[in-house]
Design an enzyme around this catalytic site. Structure first.
Site, PDB file in Angstrom:
ATOM      1  N   GLU A 173       0.818  -1.211   0.000  1.00 29.63           N
ATOM      2  CA  GLU A 173       0.000   0.000   0.000  1.00 29.63           C
ATOM      3  C   GLU A 173       0.848   1.256   0.000  1.00 29.63           C
ATOM      4  OE1 GLU A 173      -2.791   1.172  -0.611  1.00 29.63           O
ATOM      5  OE2 GLU A 173      -4.346   0.621   0.785  1.00 29.63           O
ATOM      6  N   ASP A 174       0.275   2.338  -0.519  1.00 34.55           N
ATOM      7  CA  ASP A 174       0.963   3.624  -0.481  1.00 34.55           C
ATOM      8  C   ASP A 174       0.902   4.245   0.920  1.00 34.55           C
ATOM      9  OD1 ASP A 174      -1.784   4.091  -0.689  1.00 34.55           O
ATOM     10  OD2 ASP A 174      -1.617   5.678  -2.174  1.00 34.55           O
TER      11      ASP A 174
ATOM     12  N   ASP B 176      -3.813   5.077   6.516  1.00 36.44           N
ATOM     13  CA  ASP B 176      -4.366   6.298   7.095  1.00 36.44           C
ATOM     14  C   ASP B 176      -5.288   5.912   8.256  1.00 36.44           C
ATOM     15  OD1 ASP B 176      -5.035   8.976   7.422  1.00 36.44           O
ATOM     16  OD2 ASP B 176      -6.133   9.159   5.565  1.00 36.44           O
TER      17      ASP B 176
ATOM     18  N   PHE C 282      -1.568  16.907   4.235  1.00 38.66           N
ATOM     19  CA  PHE C 282      -2.021  16.451   2.923  1.00 38.66           C
ATOM     20  C   PHE C 282      -0.807  16.107   2.071  1.00 38.66           C
ATOM     21  CE2 PHE C 282      -5.995  16.755   0.253  1.00 38.66           C
ATOM     22  CZ  PHE C 282      -5.495  15.956  -0.759  1.00 38.66           C
TER      23      PHE C 282
ATOM     24  N   ARG D 298       0.714  12.082  -8.567  1.00 38.93           N
ATOM     25  CA  ARG D 298       1.186  10.719  -8.298  1.00 38.93           C
ATOM     26  C   ARG D 298       2.609  10.505  -8.810  1.00 38.93           C
ATOM     27  NH1 ARG D 298      -3.150   7.401  -6.812  1.00 38.93           N
ATOM     28  NH2 ARG D 298      -5.168   7.931  -7.693  1.00 38.93           N
TER      29      ARG D 298
END
Length: 183
Positions: A102-103, A106, A155, A168
């Site tokens: 996963e990136d 969260d 963010f 990205r």
């Protein structure tokens, strides 16, 4: 990249730091999964950049696959944790050692619901590798088995992470200027 760089307030994780950490993670995964039937699964779209780099540092045989999942709730934008599989895996998980790549981890709500669904498919193991984690936002009881960097609740974009499908392709992880996402 001049235009995109102007939208970044500051760089959190440099291209070099990412390269070093990915190499470390690949070496660790190669040791841990030696002799196993490793299947690395990227959650699209964000995980694709990390997956491409990570799989090239893994020195043992492995297969790869991709999933698209979405969390959905009511009219609000907060996830309820209900997971909809938009594109499922092609591979049968029976007897495999599955590593979700996963990136970012969260709130953890989506993954805390997805991992049990995958465990029902009879793999030997299901573990999680994420390049970024925001522990301050965690709402579910889930932690990565392999972690790149903890980041603050800002963010972040780049290295697969987007805002409105852009950024990205930045080679680093940066904090987006508030005026960009509050327009």
């Amino acid at each position: 990249m001049q235009g995109m760089d102007q939208d970044i307030d500051h760089i959190l994780v440099s291209e070099e730091q990412l390269r070093q950490k990915v190499a470390e993670l690949g070496a660790q995964i190669s040791r841990d999964y030696e002799g196993c039937d490793l299947l690395m699964v990227s959650i699209l779209k964000g995980g694709a950049v990390f997956m491409a780099d990570l799989m090239r540092t893994v020195t043992i045989p492995c297969a790869i696959d991709f999933m698209v999942v979405s969390s959905y709730g009511g009219a609000n934008t907060e996830s309820t944790g209900l997971v909809k599989i938009v594109k499922d895996l092609d591979a049968d998980l029976s007897g495999k050692d599955v590593l979700i790549v996963e990136d970012i981890l969260d709130t953890g709500i989506t993954l805390s619901n997805l991992l049990p669904m995958l465990r029902l498919r009879n793999p030997n193991s299901v573990r999680l590798c994420t390049i970024l984690s925001k522990p301050s936002r965690r709402k579910a009881d889930i932690e990565p088995d392999y972690l790149g960097f903890e980041v603050p609740d800002e963010f972040v974009v780049g290295y697969g992470l987007d805002f409105d499908e852009k950024y990205r392709n930045l080679p680093y992880v940066g904090v987006l200027k508030p005026e960009i996402y509050t327009r």
